[in-house]
Write an enzyme that holds these catalytic residues in place. Structure first.
Site, PDB file in Angstrom:
ATOM      1  N   PHE A   1     -23.899  -1.613  21.589  1.00  0.00           N
ATOM      2  CA  PHE A   1     -25.214  -1.869  22.193  1.00  0.00           C
ATOM      3  C   PHE A   1     -25.985  -2.919  21.383  1.00  0.00           C
ATOM      4  O   PHE A   1     -26.289  -4.014  21.878  1.00  0.00           O
ATOM      5  CB  PHE A   1     -25.960  -0.521  22.268  1.00  0.00           C
ATOM      6  CG  PHE A   1     -27.441  -0.603  22.385  1.00  0.00           C
ATOM      7  CD1 PHE A   1     -28.044  -1.419  23.337  1.00  0.00           C
ATOM      8  CD2 PHE A   1     -28.259   0.160  21.550  1.00  0.00           C
ATOM      9  CE1 PHE A   1     -29.439  -1.478  23.440  1.00  0.00           C
ATOM     10  CE2 PHE A   1     -29.631   0.111  21.643  1.00  0.00           C
ATOM     11  CZ  PHE A   1     -30.225  -0.718  22.581  1.00  0.00           C
TER      12      PHE A   1
ATOM     13  N   GLY B   1     -15.942  -5.461   0.374  1.00  0.00           N
ATOM     14  CA  GLY B   1     -14.834  -6.160  -0.304  1.00  0.00           C
ATOM     15  C   GLY B   1     -14.732  -7.599   0.191  1.00  0.00           C
ATOM     16  O   GLY B   1     -14.520  -8.530  -0.597  1.00  0.00           O
TER      17      GLY B   1
ATOM     18  N   ILE C   1      -9.271  -5.658   6.100  1.00  0.00           N
ATOM     19  CA  ILE C   1      -8.949  -6.854   6.891  1.00  0.00           C
ATOM     20  C   ILE C   1      -9.379  -8.048   6.046  1.00  0.00           C
ATOM     21  O   ILE C   1     -10.346  -7.944   5.272  1.00  0.00           O
ATOM     22  CB  ILE C   1      -9.654  -6.844   8.270  1.00  0.00           C
ATOM     23  CG1 ILE C   1      -9.246  -8.039   9.124  1.00  0.00           C
ATOM     24  CG2 ILE C   1     -11.171  -6.777   8.127  1.00  0.00           C
ATOM     25  CD1 ILE C   1      -9.649  -7.911  10.599  1.00  0.00           C
TER      26      ILE C   1
ATOM     27  N   THR D   1     -15.874   6.022   8.630  1.00  0.00           N
ATOM     28  CA  THR D   1     -16.358   4.710   9.079  1.00  0.00           C
ATOM     29  C   THR D   1     -17.501   4.243   8.184  1.00  0.00           C
ATOM     30  O   THR D   1     -17.544   3.079   7.771  1.00  0.00           O
ATOM     31  CB  THR D   1     -16.804   4.788  10.557  1.00  0.00           C
ATOM     32  OG1 THR D   1     -15.651   5.092  11.346  1.00  0.00           O
ATOM     33  CG2 THR D   1     -17.435   3.499  11.031  1.00  0.00           C
TER      34      THR D   1
ATOM     35  N   TYR E   1     -23.112  11.850   9.893  1.00  0.00           N
ATOM     36  CA  TYR E   1     -23.808  10.569  10.130  1.00  0.00           C
ATOM     37  C   TYR E   1     -24.840  10.313   9.037  1.00  0.00           C
ATOM     38  O   TYR E   1     -24.813   9.262   8.380  1.00  0.00           O
ATOM     39  CB  TYR E   1     -24.467  10.622  11.501  1.00  0.00           C
ATOM     40  CG  TYR E   1     -25.169   9.346  11.916  1.00  0.00           C
ATOM     41  CD1 TYR E   1     -24.434   8.203  12.249  1.00  0.00           C
ATOM     42  CD2 TYR E   1     -26.556   9.289  12.012  1.00  0.00           C
ATOM     43  CE1 TYR E   1     -25.078   7.037  12.660  1.00  0.00           C
ATOM     44  CE2 TYR E   1     -27.195   8.128  12.418  1.00  0.00           C
ATOM     45  CZ  TYR E   1     -26.461   7.006  12.749  1.00  0.00           C
ATOM     46  OH  TYR E   1     -27.098   5.849  13.153  1.00  0.00           O
TER      47      TYR E   1
ATOM     48  N   TYR F   1     -22.644  -2.196  -5.255  1.00  0.00           N
ATOM     49  CA  TYR F   1     -22.014  -3.528  -5.175  1.00  0.00           C
ATOM     50  C   TYR F   1     -23.005  -4.616  -5.599  1.00  0.00           C
ATOM     51  O   TYR F   1     -22.613  -5.635  -6.164  1.00  0.00           O
ATOM     52  CB  TYR F   1     -21.482  -3.802  -3.754  1.00  0.00           C
ATOM     53  CG  TYR F   1     -20.031  -3.389  -3.578  1.00  0.00           C
ATOM     54  CD1 TYR F   1     -19.684  -2.057  -3.444  1.00  0.00           C
ATOM     55  CD2 TYR F   1     -19.005  -4.328  -3.572  1.00  0.00           C
ATOM     56  CE1 TYR F   1     -18.357  -1.666  -3.297  1.00  0.00           C
ATOM     57  CE2 TYR F   1     -17.682  -3.959  -3.418  1.00  0.00           C
ATOM     58  CZ  TYR F   1     -17.357  -2.625  -3.279  1.00  0.00           C
ATOM     59  OH  TYR F   1     -16.047  -2.250  -3.147  1.00  0.00           O
TER      60      TYR F   1
ATOM     61  N   ARG G   1     -15.326 -10.932  -2.129  1.00  0.00           N
ATOM     62  CA  ARG G   1     -14.290 -11.968  -2.258  1.00  0.00           C
ATOM     63  C   ARG G   1     -14.812 -13.332  -1.799  1.00  0.00           C
ATOM     64  O   ARG G   1     -14.502 -14.362  -2.400  1.00  0.00           O
ATOM     65  CB  ARG G   1     -13.058 -11.563  -1.426  1.00  0.00           C
ATOM     66  CG  ARG G   1     -11.845 -12.468  -1.562  1.00  0.00           C
ATOM     67  CD  ARG G   1     -10.614 -11.853  -0.893  1.00  0.00           C
ATOM     68  NE  ARG G   1     -10.856 -11.502   0.491  1.00  0.00           N
ATOM     69  CZ  ARG G   1     -10.794 -12.355   1.511  1.00  0.00           C
ATOM     70  NH1 ARG G   1     -10.476 -13.610   1.316  1.00  0.00           N
ATOM     71  NH2 ARG G   1     -11.043 -11.955   2.744  1.00  0.00           N
TER      72      ARG G   1
ATOM     73  N   ASP H   1     -14.457  -4.919  16.451  1.00  0.00           N
ATOM     74  CA  ASP H   1     -14.804  -3.611  17.020  1.00  0.00           C
ATOM     75  C   ASP H   1     -13.537  -2.845  17.362  1.00  0.00           C
ATOM     76  O   ASP H   1     -12.534  -3.452  17.744  1.00  0.00           O
ATOM     77  CB  ASP H   1     -15.652  -3.813  18.296  1.00  0.00           C
ATOM     78  CG  ASP H   1     -16.570  -2.632  18.554  1.00  0.00           C
ATOM     79  OD1 ASP H   1     -16.061  -1.525  18.810  1.00  0.00           O
ATOM     80  OD2 ASP H   1     -17.806  -2.799  18.497  1.00  0.00           O
ATOM     81  N   ASN H   2     -13.577  -1.511  17.252  1.00  0.00           N
ATOM     82  CA  ASN H   2     -12.429  -0.717  17.712  1.00  0.00           C
ATOM     83  C   ASN H   2     -12.691  -0.098  19.091  1.00  0.00           C
ATOM     84  O   ASN H   2     -11.905   0.694  19.574  1.00  0.00           O
ATOM     85  CB  ASN H   2     -12.062   0.377  16.693  1.00  0.00           C
ATOM     86  CG  ASN H   2     -13.110   1.470  16.610  1.00  0.00           C
ATOM     87  OD1 ASN H   2     -14.201   1.348  17.189  1.00  0.00           O
ATOM     88  ND2 ASN H   2     -12.797   2.540  15.897  1.00  0.00           N
TER      89      ASN H   2
HETATM   90  P1  NAD Z   1     -23.016   1.674  19.431  1.00  0.00           P
HETATM   91  O1  NAD Z   1     -22.229   2.932  19.430  1.00  0.00           O
HETATM   92  O2  NAD Z   1     -23.298   1.028  20.740  1.00  0.00           O
HETATM   93  O3  NAD Z   1     -22.317   0.580  18.507  1.00  0.00           O
HETATM   94  C1  NAD Z   1     -21.465   0.891  17.447  1.00  0.00           C
HETATM   95  C2  NAD Z   1     -20.211   0.039  17.595  1.00  0.00           C
HETATM   96  O4  NAD Z   1     -19.349   0.296  16.466  1.00  0.00           O
HETATM   97  C3  NAD Z   1     -19.409   0.361  18.840  1.00  0.00           C
HETATM   98  O5  NAD Z   1     -19.069  -0.832  19.500  1.00  0.00           O
HETATM   99  C4  NAD Z   1     -18.169   1.074  18.310  1.00  0.00           C
HETATM  100  O6  NAD Z   1     -17.038   0.923  19.128  1.00  0.00           O
HETATM  101  C5  NAD Z   1     -18.015   0.437  16.944  1.00  0.00           C
HETATM  102  N1  NAD Z   1     -17.289   1.250  15.969  1.00  0.00           N
HETATM  103  C6  NAD Z   1     -17.449   2.572  15.690  1.00  0.00           C
HETATM  104  N2  NAD Z   1     -16.605   2.954  14.712  1.00  0.00           N
HETATM  105  C7  NAD Z   1     -15.891   1.851  14.365  1.00  0.00           C
HETATM  106  C8  NAD Z   1     -14.859   1.606  13.422  1.00  0.00           C
HETATM  107  N3  NAD Z   1     -14.377   2.577  12.636  1.00  0.00           N
HETATM  108  N4  NAD Z   1     -14.351   0.344  13.344  1.00  0.00           N
HETATM  109  C9  NAD Z   1     -14.802  -0.648  14.138  1.00  0.00           C
HETATM  110  N5  NAD Z   1     -15.779  -0.469  15.058  1.00  0.00           N
HETATM  111  C10 NAD Z   1     -16.316   0.767  15.166  1.00  0.00           C
HETATM  112  O7  NAD Z   1     -24.369   1.971  18.649  1.00  0.00           O
HETATM  113  P2  NAD Z   1     -25.633   1.052  18.338  1.00  0.00           P
HETATM  114  O8  NAD Z   1     -26.820   1.783  18.813  1.00  0.00           O
HETATM  115  O9  NAD Z   1     -25.399  -0.333  18.796  1.00  0.00           O
HETATM  116  O10 NAD Z   1     -25.654   1.110  16.747  1.00  0.00           O
HETATM  117  C11 NAD Z   1     -25.252   0.002  15.934  1.00  0.00           C
HETATM  118  C12 NAD Z   1     -25.545   0.324  14.483  1.00  0.00           C
HETATM  119  O11 NAD Z   1     -26.937   0.537  14.294  1.00  0.00           O
HETATM  120  C13 NAD Z   1     -24.845   1.603  13.972  1.00  0.00           C
HETATM  121  O12 NAD Z   1     -24.398   1.395  12.654  1.00  0.00           O
HETATM  122  C14 NAD Z   1     -25.939   2.635  14.001  1.00  0.00           C
HETATM  123  O13 NAD Z   1     -25.731   3.642  13.044  1.00  0.00           O
HETATM  124  C15 NAD Z   1     -27.161   1.788  13.678  1.00  0.00           C
HETATM  125  N6  NAD Z   1     -28.390   2.429  14.188  1.00  0.00           N
HETATM  126  C16 NAD Z   1     -28.679   2.410  15.516  1.00  0.00           C
HETATM  127  C17 NAD Z   1     -29.813   3.065  15.982  1.00  0.00           C
HETATM  128  C18 NAD Z   1     -30.196   3.078  17.444  1.00  0.00           C
HETATM  129  O14 NAD Z   1     -31.164   3.755  17.793  1.00  0.00           O
HETATM  130  N7  NAD Z   1     -29.519   2.371  18.320  1.00  0.00           N
HETATM  131  C19 NAD Z   1     -30.638   3.736  15.078  1.00  0.00           C
HETATM  132  C20 NAD Z   1     -30.287   3.745  13.733  1.00  0.00           C
HETATM  133  C21 NAD Z   1     -29.170   3.063  13.293  1.00  0.00           C
END
Ligand code: NAD
Ligand code: UDP
Length: 323
Positions: free
Chosen positions: A13, A102, A63, A92, A145, A159, A106, A33-34
């Site tokens: 998102f 990392g 990676i 994650t 979380y 870091y 680098r 993204d995964n």
């Molecule tokens: P989202 O779930 O839409 O986006 C997270 C993305 O990370 C997804 O595309 C998912 O497929 C990918 N992902 C998850 N695990 C992964 C992994 N191991 N390797 C690679 N990709 C992976 O959520 P979002 O709302 O867009 O949130 C984005 C970031 O912002 C997150 O880190 C979230 O914790 C942080 N955040 C968001 C909010 C909010 O209200 N939207 C609030 C606080 C923090």
């Protein structure tokens, strides 16, 4: 100046909007993204841009890439998503941030960690300033979380201190807007989906708990400012909207905007659900000259319009992914 930029969670998102913005600015963007909680449709419109590249990869695995800036957004963010496989969520945050730091070490890349208001848990201090250390239950169902993000913050600061990485931290408060996953279980997406389908609007608990909702464009502007702050400001800094609403008020606003015949129904309050949340954003104003400009009413309307424009059932709930 044009940068090579890695956005992890870039198909999600917030990540997809960030990628869009960076591609428009002419940067070379690698979206990694995964697809655990997102789908390619969020970025498919960027695939024919020469300065955009999409990699399917899980950040819990190393990676090797060469970049100048890293936005680390990969992590499931909605309670239903991050509790789906809590061990994977923790991996994650922790293994993911180590792998991405990392790369930063680098390459000498600047690093921005997407942290969260959840580091404050169910707060005793209101509104929450960055200096508040939080009240998190370390063994509850939200801990994968909250504690994962807290650990990621610690690792970023280590870091910085030990390896000279220019790591920066934003604490994001509830953010909403077009491209939220319609089935992510978050309150804004649930209420809009339910209202559009004339289904009951599910209020958890008495609905008197509060949240502050930030529109996605305001959020993206803030994190880009944080990354590019030339004074080396590392944060953590709160990013959110100061308007505070009860969940019941939010339900009423959505019902008024959507129309229809939905009724409110009460469901049990989830364990450890925070009772109040509102960001103190004085630091963001001072250091980033930033404050949100989109009122909830306007942002909700744009979000509802987007929900009307999609086929909600094109969006599937997360499928199993393995720890
Ligand atoms: P989202 O779930 O839409 O986006 C997270 C993305 O990370 C997804 O595309 C998912 O497929 C990918 N992902 C998850 N695990 C992964 C992994 N191991 N390797 C690679 N990709 C992976 O959520 P979002 O709302 O867009 O949130 C984005 C970031 O912002 C997150 O880190 C979230 O914790 C942080 N955040 C968001 C909010 C909010 O209200 N939207 C609030 C606080 C923090
Ligand atoms: N909530 C609700 N009905 C729903 C989904 C959520 O009343 O259908 C409540 C939830 O209990 C919480 C608030 O809305 O108090 C925000 O929930 P969300 O999952 O969006 O975010 P978070 O709790 O992580 O802030």
């Amino acid at each position: 100046m044009i940068h090579r930029i890695l956005v992890t969670g870039g198909a999600g998102f917030l990540g997809s909007h960030l990628c869009e913005r960076l591609v428009e600015e002419g940067h070379d963007v690698i979206c990694l993204d995964n697809f655990f909680t997102s789908q390619k449709s969020n970025v498919v419109h960027l695939l024919n841009r020469p300065n955009f590249e999409l990699i399917r990869h899980d950040i819990t695995l190393p990676i090797f890439l060469e970049v100048d800036q890293i936005y680390n957004l990969a992590c499931p963010a909605a309670p239903g998503h991050y509790q789906f496989n809590p061990i994977k969520t923790m991996k994650t945050s922790v293994m993911g941030v180590i792998n991405m730091l990392g790369i930063a070490k680098r390459c000498g890349a600047r690093f921005l960690q997407a942290s969260t208001s959840e580091v404050y848990g169910d707060p005793d201090v209101h509104p929450q300033p960055e200096s508040y250390r939080g009240s998190v239950n370390p063994i509850g169902p939200r801990a994968c979380y909250d504690e994962g993000k807290r650990a990621a913050e610690s690792i970023c600061m280590d870091y910085r201190r030990s390896n000279n990485v220019d790591a920066r931290i934003v604490r994001i408060f509830n953010t909403y807007g077009p491209r939220m996953h319609p089935y992510d279980g978050r309150v804004v997406s649930n209420f809009i989906r339910q209202a559009l389908r004339n289904e009951p609007i599910t209020i958890f608990g008495d609905g008197e708990q509060t949240r502050s909702f930030c529109y996605r464009d305001d959020l993206v502007e803030a994190i880009v400012r944080m990354m590019n702050n030339s004074e080396g400001f590392a944060g953590p800094v709160n990013i959110g909207n100061q308007g505070e609403f009860t969940i019941r008020q939010l339900a009423e606003m959505v019902m008024e905007k959507v129309g229809g015949e939905s009724k409110l129904v009460q469901k049990p309050l989830p364990t450890d659900d925070p009772t109040r949340r509102r960001p103190d954003i004085r630091l963001a104003k001072e250091k980033l000259d930033w404050e949100p400009t989109t009122p909830l009413s306007e942002g909700l309307q744009k979000t509802i319009d987007w929900f009307r424009s999609i086929d909600i059932d094109d969006y599937q709930p997360p499928t199993p992914n393995y720890s």
